[in-house]
Design a protein around this motif. Sequence first.
Motif, PDB file in Angstrom:
ATOM      1  N   LEU A  87     -17.761  34.924   4.372  1.00  0.00           N
ATOM      2  CA  LEU A  87     -17.305  34.146   5.532  1.00  0.00           C
ATOM      3  C   LEU A  87     -17.503  32.657   5.287  1.00  0.00           C
ATOM      4  O   LEU A  87     -16.615  31.851   5.569  1.00  0.00           O
ATOM      5  N   PHE A  88     -18.671  32.313   4.723  1.00  0.00           N
ATOM      6  CA  PHE A  88     -18.986  30.912   4.438  1.00  0.00           C
ATOM      7  C   PHE A  88     -17.953  30.337   3.459  1.00  0.00           C
ATOM      8  O   PHE A  88     -17.409  29.249   3.682  1.00  0.00           O
ATOM      9  N   ALA A  89     -17.665  31.108   2.389  1.00  0.00           N
ATOM     10  CA  ALA A  89     -16.714  30.624   1.378  1.00  0.00           C
ATOM     11  C   ALA A  89     -15.335  30.420   2.000  1.00  0.00           C
ATOM     12  O   ALA A  89     -14.663  29.410   1.738  1.00  0.00           O
ATOM     13  N   ALA A  90     -14.911  31.377   2.841  1.00  0.00           N
ATOM     14  CA  ALA A  90     -13.581  31.263   3.453  1.00  0.00           C
ATOM     15  C   ALA A  90     -13.526  30.050   4.376  1.00  0.00           C
ATOM     16  O   ALA A  90     -12.508  29.355   4.429  1.00  0.00           O
ATOM     17  N   SER A  91     -14.649  29.790   5.095  1.00  0.00           N
ATOM     18  CA  SER A  91     -14.643  28.662   6.025  1.00  0.00           C
ATOM     19  C   SER A  91     -14.694  27.322   5.270  1.00  0.00           C
ATOM     20  O   SER A  91     -14.374  26.286   5.826  1.00  0.00           O
ATOM     21  N   HIS A 135     -12.993  26.841   2.418  1.00  0.00           N
ATOM     22  CA  HIS A 135     -11.970  27.111   1.403  1.00  0.00           C
ATOM     23  C   HIS A 135     -11.571  25.858   0.611  1.00  0.00           C
ATOM     24  O   HIS A 135     -11.196  24.843   1.195  1.00  0.00           O
ATOM     25  N   GLY A 136     -11.670  25.977  -0.732  1.00  0.00           N
ATOM     26  CA  GLY A 136     -11.262  24.880  -1.600  1.00  0.00           C
ATOM     27  C   GLY A 136     -12.325  23.806  -1.762  1.00  0.00           C
ATOM     28  O   GLY A 136     -12.137  22.860  -2.516  1.00  0.00           O
ATOM     29  N   ARG A 137     -13.465  23.956  -1.041  1.00  0.00           N
ATOM     30  CA  ARG A 137     -14.509  22.942  -1.152  1.00  0.00           C
ATOM     31  C   ARG A 137     -15.676  23.476  -1.990  1.00  0.00           C
ATOM     32  O   ARG A 137     -15.643  24.597  -2.476  1.00  0.00           O
ATOM     33  N   ALA A 138     -16.719  22.632  -2.102  1.00  0.00           N
ATOM     34  CA  ALA A 138     -17.827  22.965  -3.020  1.00  0.00           C
ATOM     35  C   ALA A 138     -18.473  24.316  -2.675  1.00  0.00           C
ATOM     36  O   ALA A 138     -18.778  25.114  -3.566  1.00  0.00           O
ATOM     37  N   GLY A 139     -18.672  24.570  -1.378  1.00  0.00           N
ATOM     38  CA  GLY A 139     -19.320  25.816  -0.957  1.00  0.00           C
ATOM     39  C   GLY A 139     -18.521  27.027  -1.420  1.00  0.00           C
ATOM     40  O   GLY A 139     -19.080  28.029  -1.881  1.00  0.00           O
ATOM     41  N   ASP A 140     -17.196  26.924  -1.297  1.00  0.00           N
ATOM     42  CA  ASP A 140     -16.301  28.002  -1.723  1.00  0.00           C
ATOM     43  C   ASP A 140     -16.436  28.233  -3.233  1.00  0.00           C
ATOM     44  O   ASP A 140     -16.583  29.358  -3.707  1.00  0.00           O
ATOM     45  N   TRP A 141     -16.429  27.126  -3.977  1.00  0.00           N
ATOM     46  CA  TRP A 141     -16.546  27.238  -5.442  1.00  0.00           C
ATOM     47  C   TRP A 141     -17.878  27.865  -5.841  1.00  0.00           C
ATOM     48  O   TRP A 141     -17.948  28.667  -6.770  1.00  0.00           O
ATOM     49  N   VAL A 193     -19.702  30.000  -4.109  1.00  0.00           N
ATOM     50  CA  VAL A 193     -19.695  31.445  -3.840  1.00  0.00           C
ATOM     51  C   VAL A 193     -18.818  32.168  -4.874  1.00  0.00           C
ATOM     52  O   VAL A 193     -19.164  33.245  -5.363  1.00  0.00           O
ATOM     53  N   MET A 194     -17.688  31.537  -5.222  1.00  0.00           N
ATOM     54  CA  MET A 194     -16.804  32.161  -6.223  1.00  0.00           C
ATOM     55  C   MET A 194     -17.511  32.254  -7.586  1.00  0.00           C
ATOM     56  O   MET A 194     -17.379  33.249  -8.303  1.00  0.00           O
ATOM     57  N   ALA A 195     -18.272  31.195  -7.914  1.00  0.00           N
ATOM     58  CA  ALA A 195     -19.011  31.221  -9.190  1.00  0.00           C
ATOM     59  C   ALA A 195     -20.061  32.316  -9.158  1.00  0.00           C
ATOM     60  O   ALA A 195     -20.239  33.065 -10.135  1.00  0.00           O
ATOM     61  N   PHE A 196     -20.736  32.462  -8.002  1.00  0.00           N
ATOM     62  CA  PHE A 196     -21.718  33.544  -7.845  1.00  0.00           C
ATOM     63  C   PHE A 196     -21.022  34.896  -8.029  1.00  0.00           C
ATOM     64  O   PHE A 196     -21.540  35.798  -8.685  1.00  0.00           O
ATOM     65  N   GLY A 197     -19.806  34.988  -7.464  1.00  0.00           N
ATOM     66  CA  GLY A 197     -19.035  36.232  -7.573  1.00  0.00           C
ATOM     67  C   GLY A 197     -18.736  36.567  -9.030  1.00  0.00           C
ATOM     68  O   GLY A 197     -18.959  37.693  -9.484  1.00  0.00           O
ATOM     69  N   GLN A 198     -18.257  35.569  -9.777  1.00  0.00           N
ATOM     70  CA  GLN A 198     -17.919  35.806 -11.185  1.00  0.00           C
ATOM     71  C   GLN A 198     -19.164  36.194 -11.986  1.00  0.00           C
ATOM     72  O   GLN A 198     -19.149  37.131 -12.766  1.00  0.00           O
ATOM     73  N   ALA A 243     -11.611  36.857   0.369  1.00  0.00           N
ATOM     74  CA  ALA A 243     -10.158  37.040   0.256  1.00  0.00           C
ATOM     75  C   ALA A 243      -9.590  37.645   1.538  1.00  0.00           C
ATOM     76  O   ALA A 243      -8.528  37.227   2.025  1.00  0.00           O
ATOM     77  N   ALA A 244     -10.317  38.630   2.104  1.00  0.00           N
ATOM     78  CA  ALA A 244      -9.822  39.301   3.304  1.00  0.00           C
ATOM     79  C   ALA A 244      -9.779  38.345   4.486  1.00  0.00           C
ATOM     80  O   ALA A 244      -8.810  38.335   5.262  1.00  0.00           O
ATOM     81  N   VAL A 245     -10.832  37.510   4.622  1.00  0.00           N
ATOM     82  CA  VAL A 245     -10.864  36.553   5.730  1.00  0.00           C
ATOM     83  C   VAL A 245      -9.740  35.526   5.555  1.00  0.00           C
ATOM     84  O   VAL A 245      -9.023  35.199   6.513  1.00  0.00           O
ATOM     85  N   LEU A 246      -9.559  35.050   4.327  1.00  0.00           N
ATOM     86  CA  LEU A 246      -8.496  34.056   4.080  1.00  0.00           C
ATOM     87  C   LEU A 246      -7.125  34.652   4.406  1.00  0.00           C
ATOM     88  O   LEU A 246      -6.286  34.000   5.026  1.00  0.00           O
ATOM     89  N   ASP A 247      -6.900  35.907   3.984  1.00  0.00           N
ATOM     90  CA  ASP A 247      -5.620  36.576   4.266  1.00  0.00           C
ATOM     91  C   ASP A 247      -5.403  36.683   5.771  1.00  0.00           C
ATOM     92  O   ASP A 247      -4.308  36.427   6.274  1.00  0.00           O
TER      93      ASP A 247
END
Lengths: 279, 315
Positions: free
Chosen positions: B118-122, B124-130, B132-137, B202-206
């Motif tokens: 939820l945090f990453a989606a909120s 989106h495209g900013r440092a927090g999102d990146w 969380v995505m890096a944590f995901g990878q 991804a689901a929240v963004l969709d």
Amino acid sequence: MTAPPRRSWPPSLVAGGVLTLLVVAVALLSLVWTPHEPERVRVLARLRPPGPGHWLGTDHFGRDVLSMLMAGARHSLAVAAAAVAVGLAVGVPLGLAAAARPGWGDEAVARGADLLFAFPAVLTAILLTALLGPGALNAVLAIGAFNAAVLARVTRGAARQVWRREFVRAALALGRGPGGATLVHVLPNVAGVIVVQATILFAVAILNEAALSYLGLGVQPPAPSWGRMLGDAQTHLFTSPLQAVFPGAAIAVAVLGLNLLGDGLRDLLDPRHGAARVT
Amino acid sequence: MTAFLVRRLLSLAFTAWLATVAVFVVLEVVPGDPALLMLGTEARPDTLEALRAQLGLDRPAPVRYAEWIGGLLTGDLGVSVTYNRPVAELVAERLVITVPLALGALALSTLLALPLGLFAASRHGRAGDWAVMAFGQLGIAVPGFWFAILLILVFAVELGWLPAGGFPGWSAGAGPALTALLLPAVALAVPEAAILARVTRAAVLDTLREDYVRTARAKGLGRRAVLGRHVLPNALVPVVTILGLQFAFLVGGAVVVENVFQLPGLGRLVYQAVGQRDLVVVRDVVVLLALFVVAVNLLVDAAHAAIDPRPRGAA
């Protein structure tokens, strides 16, 4: 008339491609050169810290860790590649056939995939090992069975969508049989999805192979493997903690590279997906 | 909804039945003489004969299968050749470790992943999102058992806060038992959370892109109300699906992680049984773990049907 916009490479494709090429290059290099003989035991040089002569130190048998990591890359990639090949060889034809002939065959493929999903690769490997003993071949079969289930399901889903398209119906109306339509029209249109999935499964296969080797069910000694190196390192965690870091990092780099490559390929082959991501 | 669940129940019951057939055929029919496989070629003929009688190998395979299924349904799983004890007893002793471990890991990963997604989606495209995505990878790339070893290295070897492995038993009190399960649960949960956080994002963004969300915002509904009433219920549908699919990985991971931490759970039992060639234990535990996965998938389907706000026909 304007020129079509130039398509740039997705950053994840470039990063993933570089990391994957690096791991493959190291694996290939180990065929002709490693700093030391990876399987050579030197009792007097055991558990040496990283330093000149042994850049990543030595293990509890005095074997050079860097050389073992390089040779381990080869074994890890070979098992994972073979497991993906098994998955492709079994899963893709089953998925295509299921989509081409809806009915009991389609149902059987779907239920077969459900069945294999109930058995995590580690459990399948345990079953096979109980019967055939541990070894790289059993690891390939166990991971390959899981891959086949995933690829059958993904191919079936993608192929069913293609079968609904006008051009496939037109081909059938013009007299092409289901087999011919599958090969000429359906397969080329689902190939992108399959390539992306196979890349991601390659990464999962490396993780599974490492887990099986850690348990002693995969690649057998003296052949070095990343998972077994971690298992050995765990017993010397108090005296030589760094030995537990390098093999795990090697696995993570290989898997990260393949995952990024898979993501990048998806962005490249399915522009809709990429567009949805950046809006 | 009832009809949907009954259909899924039948389908999963069929899968469960197929799983028992597959394990039975692989372990009891394929090897030829399981007694020889278990005792080895050096075994004395009378010992072999005794084991054959104990395993009921003198009876036809379908009869043995029917007896085994009957035993599975009534809780009589046969007798372990190594421990010379009923497998049901061994399983019961180990379940009290594996079930809390798997469910604890599932809960931890969900608690970690949903807010992160939820945090990453909120952002989106900013440092927090990146981040969380890096944590995901990273979470997907790092092998769970290596992460487990690193946790031991930090929290047991370096800091000495938590035990490096073993299980004191529930009789020692909930405190020490839960402390022993904490690192294994975290080791299982974090890689799962990495995948779930990506799916949630991804689901929240969709969902945020859907017309009804735009309409809700346009009619003056606040951001929180839109998130709570429209976005979350819809975004949870794919998240729950992945949660179910991930459970099989969690069970596989538990087999490995129990071995990393020397936890005497079901995973360690089946792993040791392979080394001891105790096919009765291997057969029963593998099937029980597979049935566990199938049962959780049924629960996930039920949860799916309950939370999916779309009309049943469209779902």
